[in-house]
Design a protein around this motif. Structure first.
Motif, PDB file in Angstrom:
ATOM      1  N   ALA A  97      -7.863 -18.169 -23.568  1.00 27.92           N
ATOM      2  CA  ALA A  97      -7.247 -16.917 -23.686  1.00 27.92           C
ATOM      3  C   ALA A  97      -7.067 -16.188 -25.137  1.00 27.92           C
ATOM      4  N   THR A  98      -6.814 -15.021 -25.238  1.00 24.90           N
ATOM      5  CA  THR A  98      -6.674 -14.197 -26.536  1.00 24.90           C
ATOM      6  C   THR A  98      -5.834 -13.039 -26.219  1.00 24.90           C
ATOM      7  N   ILE A  99      -5.049 -12.321 -26.917  1.00 24.21           N
ATOM      8  CA  ILE A  99      -4.481 -11.197 -26.802  1.00 24.21           C
ATOM      9  C   ILE A  99      -4.919 -10.074 -27.567  1.00 24.21           C
ATOM     10  N   HIS A 100      -5.256  -8.896 -27.247  1.00 26.32           N
ATOM     11  CA  HIS A 100      -5.438  -7.823 -28.047  1.00 26.32           C
ATOM     12  C   HIS A 100      -4.688  -6.738 -28.104  1.00 26.32           C
ATOM     13  N   TRP A 101      -4.320  -5.913 -29.037  1.00 22.68           N
ATOM     14  CA  TRP A 101      -3.011  -5.064 -29.119  1.00 22.68           C
ATOM     15  C   TRP A 101      -3.920  -3.717 -29.238  1.00 22.68           C
ATOM     16  N   HIS A 102      -4.246  -3.239 -28.066  1.00 23.49           N
ATOM     17  CA  HIS A 102      -5.003  -2.208 -27.621  1.00 23.49           C
ATOM     18  C   HIS A 102      -4.358  -0.933 -28.240  1.00 23.49           C
ATOM     19  N   GLY A 103      -5.209  -0.159 -29.203  1.00 18.36           N
ATOM     20  CA  GLY A 103      -4.908   0.788 -29.784  1.00 18.36           C
ATOM     21  C   GLY A 103      -4.116   0.792 -31.167  1.00 18.36           C
ATOM     22  N   VAL A 104      -3.689  -0.561 -31.607  1.00 15.30           N
ATOM     23  CA  VAL A 104      -3.184  -0.796 -32.860  1.00 15.30           C
ATOM     24  C   VAL A 104      -4.364  -0.695 -33.734  1.00 15.30           C
ATOM     25  N   ALA A 146      -5.117  -9.412 -22.430  1.00 13.94           N
ATOM     26  CA  ALA A 146      -5.974 -10.517 -22.647  1.00 13.94           C
ATOM     27  C   ALA A 146      -7.557  -9.965 -23.150  1.00 13.94           C
ATOM     28  N   HIS A 147      -8.237 -10.483 -23.871  1.00  9.21           N
ATOM     29  CA  HIS A 147      -9.536 -10.089 -24.177  1.00  9.21           C
ATOM     30  C   HIS A 147     -10.582 -11.164 -24.336  1.00  9.21           C
ATOM     31  N   VAL A 148     -10.515 -11.817 -23.167  1.00  9.19           N
ATOM     32  CA  VAL A 148     -11.447 -12.922 -22.758  1.00  9.19           C
ATOM     33  C   VAL A 148     -11.816 -12.994 -21.545  1.00  9.19           C
ATOM     34  N   SER A 149     -13.097 -13.004 -20.877  1.00  9.94           N
ATOM     35  CA  SER A 149     -13.393 -13.026 -19.414  1.00  9.94           C
ATOM     36  C   SER A 149     -12.690 -11.616 -18.544  1.00  9.94           C
ATOM     37  N   TRP A 150     -12.279 -12.141 -17.321  1.00  5.75           N
ATOM     38  CA  TRP A 150     -11.376 -11.045 -16.759  1.00  5.75           C
ATOM     39  C   TRP A 150      -9.996 -11.179 -16.797  1.00  5.75           C
ATOM     40  N   LEU A 151      -9.713 -12.140 -17.523  1.00  2.93           N
ATOM     41  CA  LEU A 151      -8.173 -12.271 -17.512  1.00  2.93           C
ATOM     42  C   LEU A 151      -7.246 -11.154 -17.635  1.00  2.93           C
ATOM     43  N   ARG A 152      -7.757 -10.164 -18.409  1.00  2.35           N
ATOM     44  CA  ARG A 152      -6.934  -8.742 -18.231  1.00  2.35           C
ATOM     45  C   ARG A 152      -6.370  -8.285 -16.902  1.00  2.35           C
ATOM     46  N   ALA A 153      -7.191  -8.697 -15.950  1.00  2.00           N
ATOM     47  CA  ALA A 153      -6.692  -8.356 -14.483  1.00  2.00           C
ATOM     48  C   ALA A 153      -5.236  -8.593 -14.336  1.00  2.00           C
ATOM     49  N   THR A 154      -4.668  -9.649 -14.872  1.00  2.00           N
ATOM     50  CA  THR A 154      -3.247  -9.728 -14.679  1.00  2.00           C
ATOM     51  C   THR A 154      -2.579 -10.099 -16.020  1.00  2.00           C
ATOM     52  N   VAL A 155      -3.267 -10.238 -17.192  1.00  2.00           N
ATOM     53  CA  VAL A 155      -2.451 -10.760 -18.434  1.00  2.00           C
ATOM     54  C   VAL A 155      -2.627  -9.127 -19.294  1.00  2.00           C
ATOM     55  N   TYR A 156      -1.558  -8.607 -18.842  1.00  2.00           N
ATOM     56  CA  TYR A 156      -1.330  -7.178 -19.857  1.00  2.00           C
ATOM     57  C   TYR A 156       0.328  -6.902 -19.727  1.00  2.00           C
ATOM     58  N   GLY A 157       0.510  -5.872 -20.664  1.00  2.00           N
ATOM     59  CA  GLY A 157       1.941  -5.376 -20.750  1.00  2.00           C
ATOM     60  C   GLY A 157       2.017  -4.314 -21.805  1.00  2.00           C
ATOM     61  N   ALA A 158       2.981  -3.557 -21.843  1.00  2.00           N
ATOM     62  CA  ALA A 158       3.405  -2.313 -22.438  1.00  2.00           C
ATOM     63  C   ALA A 158       3.685  -2.634 -24.042  1.00  2.00           C
ATOM     64  N   ILE A 159       3.269  -1.901 -25.118  1.00  2.00           N
ATOM     65  CA  ILE A 159       3.948  -1.975 -26.319  1.00  2.00           C
ATOM     66  C   ILE A 159       4.541  -0.275 -26.502  1.00  2.00           C
ATOM     67  N   VAL A 160       5.721  -0.506 -26.663  1.00  2.00           N
ATOM     68  CA  VAL A 160       6.593   0.792 -27.065  1.00  2.00           C
ATOM     69  C   VAL A 160       6.883   1.017 -28.402  1.00  2.00           C
ATOM     70  N   VAL A 161       6.404   1.924 -29.178  1.00  2.00           N
ATOM     71  CA  VAL A 161       6.555   2.202 -30.567  1.00  2.00           C
ATOM     72  C   VAL A 161       7.248   3.386 -30.857  1.00  2.00           C
ATOM     73  N   TYR A 162       8.812   3.256 -31.138  1.00  2.00           N
ATOM     74  CA  TYR A 162       9.507   4.110 -31.496  1.00  2.00           C
ATOM     75  C   TYR A 162       9.144   4.957 -32.861  1.00  2.00           C
ATOM     76  N   PRO A 163       9.494   6.257 -32.959  1.00  2.61           N
ATOM     77  CA  PRO A 163       9.465   7.113 -34.242  1.00  2.61           C
ATOM     78  C   PRO A 163      10.623   6.231 -35.048  1.00  2.61           C
ATOM     79  N   LYS A 164      10.260   6.605 -36.459  1.00  2.00           N
ATOM     80  CA  LYS A 164      11.493   6.062 -37.361  1.00  2.00           C
ATOM     81  C   LYS A 164      12.797   6.442 -36.943  1.00  2.00           C
ATOM     82  N   THR A 165      13.791   5.687 -37.383  1.00  2.00           N
ATOM     83  CA  THR A 165      15.167   6.169 -37.229  1.00  2.00           C
ATOM     84  C   THR A 165      15.461   7.597 -37.648  1.00  2.00           C
ATOM     85  N   GLY A 166      16.105   8.451 -36.939  1.00  2.00           N
ATOM     86  CA  GLY A 166      16.316   9.898 -37.207  1.00  2.00           C
ATOM     87  C   GLY A 166      15.174  10.689 -37.133  1.00  2.00           C
ATOM     88  N   VAL A 167      14.097  10.219 -36.509  1.00  2.00           N
ATOM     89  CA  VAL A 167      12.942  11.308 -36.566  1.00  2.00           C
ATOM     90  C   VAL A 167      12.772  11.413 -34.800  1.00  2.00           C
TER      91      VAL A 167
END
Ligand code: C2O
Length: 582
Positions: A97-104, A146-167
Motif C-alpha cells: 500500500a501507499t497513499i498519494h495526496w492528489h493535488g497537494v 492508494a497509489h499502487v496497483s488498482w487499490l485506488r478502486a476502494t482506497v480513497y477519501g476527500a481532503i478539504v482545505v479551508y481558507p485561513k481564519t477570517g478569509v
C-alpha cells in the motif's frame, strides 16, 4: 521511541476515536457541524490511517475490500490553508500500500508524495510510514488515494482545505457543504482483476457499477436501497465538492432540473460558470454551487459515462443519488437527471471553455523547456506461446500505452531514492522532448498490423533545472483509438493555456495567457492537444501520467526530475528515517 514520535502517536489516538467509531451515516452528518468550526491556520493536524480489509455487501454480493479505517469512502482529512498534516499509515492488509495526496504540491516534501516506485517503495504488510507535509498556499477540494496497483478502486477519501481564519470564500457563503465522490465498483477482487487484464494483453472489463459516495443507487440489480442522499432546505444554496476517484472512466455529473455553478476546479478558484452538467476525469475535483430553487421534490443526482474512445465496452448505467427537498414525499419517484450522450465531446469542451481562473494569473511568458509529448495507446507484438490466453489485444497483439511512444516501466526501488542516493541502473535521463517519429498523430496513425504500433519500454526521466519555465504540449494519438486522457502531474499545478482538436499547430493555436485555469489534471481532448505551463520550482521526482489506471498500468506515464536550486529553500531535504524499503 523518540519523544516526538510518542507525542505524535498520542495525538493520533485521539483522532482515531473521532473517525473510526462513527458509523458511516453519522460521518457524513458530522461534516456539517465541522464545516463551521474552522481551526486556526498554521497548526498541525494528526491523522491515523489503518489500511484494513472490510467485508461489504453491494449489488447483493459480499466481498472483502481494502479500506482505510474500515470506511468506504475513507475518512475525510479536514485542514486549513498552510496547516501541517501528519498521517501515520499502518498497513494491516497482506497487500502493498501507499497513499498519494492528489493535488497537494508537496513543496520540498517529495518523499511524502506517495506514488509507488516513484517517490517511495510500497508500505509492506504490517509496516507503517508517516506522511508529513504542509498545505503551502493551497486550499480547496483535494483527495487522497492508494497509489499502487488498482487499490485506488476502494482506497480513497476527500481532503478539504479551508481558507485561513477570517478569509471568506469569493462567493456567497453556502448554507451547507457536501462531499460527492464519484467512484467505480467491481464485484471481483480488483488486484486479481488488474493482474488478469495485464496478463491477457486485452482490454479492461467495465466496472459493475458507478458509485456516488460509495453508493450505486437504484438503477443496478439489487441496489434499490443503496442510495446516497442529500437533504436540502428549499431556497438554500449548497456547495458540492465533487471528486472523481474512479479508476478507468471519465464521467458526467448532473442534477435534475438544477443548474450547477462551478466556482473551483482542481482546488483553485474559477470565475463562476453556470452549466447544466460537468465532466470530471479521474483525478479531477470541482466545487459547484447548487441552489434548491425548484418545486419541493426528490431530484436525481446522476453520474454517467463519458467515453470518447472507439470499440471499448463500458458501464452505461448511471449511478444515482438523491437531492431531496425537505417536505418531499419520501417514497415519491425521483425526477431523472439529463446526462449528455456518452460520446458528447462538445459537452466536455463547453465545460472546459467555462474554466477560467478567478483572478488574473502569472503565466510564464518565456519558456526555457518546451516539450512535446504524445499520449496514446499501442499494440505490441505477441510474444507469448499461448496467444489465445495472453494476446487478446487488437490484431492478436497486447495493448500498451505510452508517452512519446515510450511505455513507462516501474523500477524495482523508487526513482527518488535511486536519484538521491545515486544508485545506478534504475532509470535513465533520456526521456525525449519530442516524439522520435512525427506522423499525422490525430488522424493518420497506423492502426493496423503490419504497420508498426510497437512501443519502446523504458524507465525514462526528463531532468529540469530548478526554476525553469516549462511548456508541455500533450498530443493525443489515434494509434488504436483517439481518446480523452486525463493527464496528471505530481508536485505542481499548471496553467492550461490552450487546447484544441486535431494536431497541435503553433501557427494557429490560440493561447489564453490572461486567466487560464490552474489545474493538476488536464483532460487532453479526444484526437486533440492541450498546452500547459508551470515554473519548475519544486525539486524532486514527479510522476506525470494518465489517471485512467488501465492506461497507467500499460505505461502511459513519464517522470520529471527537478534539480535542487540554491540554498535550503530550494533543496529537497533528507529522506525520512521510516521510508519504506522494497
Ligand atoms: Cu491521483 Cu499519480 O495520482
Amino acid at each position: 521511541m523518540s519523544p516526538s514520535l510518542s507525542l505524535r502517536m498520542a495525538n493520533s489516538v485521539a483522532f482515531v476515536f473521532v473517525f473510526v467509531y462513527l458509523p458511516l451515516s453519522s460521518y457524513f452528518q458530522a461534516f456539517h457541524a465541522m464545516a463551521h468550526e474552522w481551526p486556526a491556520g498554521g497548526s498541525t493536524r494528526f491523522y491515523d490511517f489503518k489500511v484494513q480489509t472490510m467485508r461489504v455487501t453491494k449489488l447483493c454480493n459480499t466481498k472483502e475490500i481494502v479500506t482505510v479505517n474500515k470506511m468506504f469512502p475513507g475518512p475525510v482529512v479536514y485542514v486549513q490553508e498552510d496547516d501541517r498534516i501528519i498521517v501515520n499509515v499502518t498497513n494491516e492488509t497482506p497487500y502493498n500500500a501507499t497513499i498519494h495526496w492528489h493535488g497537494v504540491r508537496q513543496k520540498l516534501s517529495c518523499w511524502f508524495d506517495g506514488p509507488s516506485y516513484i517517490t517511495q517503495c510500497p508500505i509492506q504488510a504490517g509496516q507503517s510510514f508517516t506522511y508529513e507535509f504542509t498545505m503551502v498556499k493551497q486550499k480547496g477540494t483535494f483527495f487522497w488515494h492508494a497509489h499502487v496497483s488498482w487499490l485506488r478502486a476502494t482506497v480513497y477519501g476527500a481532503i478539504v482545505v479551508y481558507p485561513k481564519t477570517g478569509v471568506p470564500y469569493p462567493f456567497k457563503q453556502p448554507y451547507e457543504e457536501h462531499i460527492v465522490i464519484l467512484g467505480e465498483y467491481w464485484l471481483r477482487d480488483v488486484l486479481q482483476l488488474e493482474q488478469q487484464v495485464l496478463a491477457s494483453g486485452g482490454p479492461a472489463p467495465p466496472a459493475d457499477a458507478f458509485t456516488i459516495n460509495g453508493h450505486p443507487g437504484p438503477n443496478y440489480n439489487c441496489s434499490r436501497n443503496d442510495v446516497y442522499r442529500i437533504d436540502v432546505v428549499p431556497g438554500k444554496t449548497y456547495l458540492l465538492r465533487l471528486i472523481n476517484a474512479g479508476l478507468n472512466m471519465e464521467n458526467f455529473f448532473a442534477i435534475a432540473n438544477h443548474k450547477l455553478t462551478v466556482v473551483e476546479a482542481d482546488a483553485e478558484y474559477t470565475k463562476p460558470f453556470t452549466t447544466d452538467r460537468v465532466m470530471l476525469g479521474p483525478g479531477q475535483t470541482m466545487n459547484v454551487l447548487v441552489t434548491a430553487d425548484q418545486t419541493i421534490g426528490k431530484y436525481s443526482m446522476a453520474m454517467g459515462p463519458y467515453m470518447s474512445a472507439q470499440n471499448i465496452s463500458f458501464q452505461r448505467i448511471s449511478a444515482i443519488a438523491y437531492f431531496q427537498y425537505l417536505g418531499a414525499v419520501p417514497n415519491s419517484v425521483s425526477l431523472p437527471a439529463k446526462l449528455p450522450n456518452f460520446n458528447d465531446n462538445l459537452a466536455v469542451k463547453t465545460v472546459m471553455d467555462g474554466l477560467r481562473s478567478l483572478n488574473p494569473v502569472d503565466v510564464p511568458k518565456k519558456i526555457d523547456a518546451n516539450l512535446f509529448v504524445t499520449v496514446g495507446l499501442n499494440v505490441n507484438k505477441c510474444r507469448s506461446k499461448t496467444p489465445q490466453k495472453n494476446c487478446r489485444g487488437m490484431n492478436n497483439g497486447t495493448f500498451a500505452a505510452s508517452m512519446n511512444n515510450i511505455s513507462f516501466i516501474k523500477p524495482t526501488i523508487s526513482i527518488l531514492e535511486a536519484y538521491y542516493k545515486k544508485i545506478g541502473g534504475q532509470f535513465t535521463v533520456d526521456f525525449p522532448g519530442a516524439p522520435l517519429q512525427f506522423y499525422d498523430f490525430a488522424n493518420g496513425a497506423p492502426n493496423n498490423a503490419p504497420n508498426n504500433t510497437q512501443a519502446i519500454n523504458g524507465t525514462r526521466t526528463k531532468v529540469l533545472k530548478f526554476g525553469s519555465r516549462v511548456q508541455l504540449i500533450f498530443q493525443d494519438t489515434s494509434t488504436v483509438t483517439t481518446e480523452n486522457h486525463p493527464i496528471h502531474l505530481h508536485g505542481y499545478s499548471f496553467y492550461v493555456v490552450g487546447y484544441g482538436t486535431g494536431n497541435f499547430n503553433p501557427q494557429t493555436a490560440n493561447f489564453n495567457l490572461i486567466d487560464p485555469p490552474y489545474m493538476n489534471t488536464i483532460g487532453v481532448p479526444v484526437g486533440g492537444w492541450a498546452a500547459i505551463r508551470f515554473v519548475a520550482d519544486n525539486p524532486g521526482v514527479w510522476f506525470m501520467h494518465c489517471h485512467l489506471d488501465i492506461h497507467q498500468s500499460w505505461g502511459l506515464g513519464a517522470v520529471l526530475i527537478v534539480e535542487n536550486g540554491k540554498g535550503e529553500l530550494e533543496t529537497l531535504p533528507h529522506p525520512p528515517a521510516d521510508l519504506p524499503r522494497c
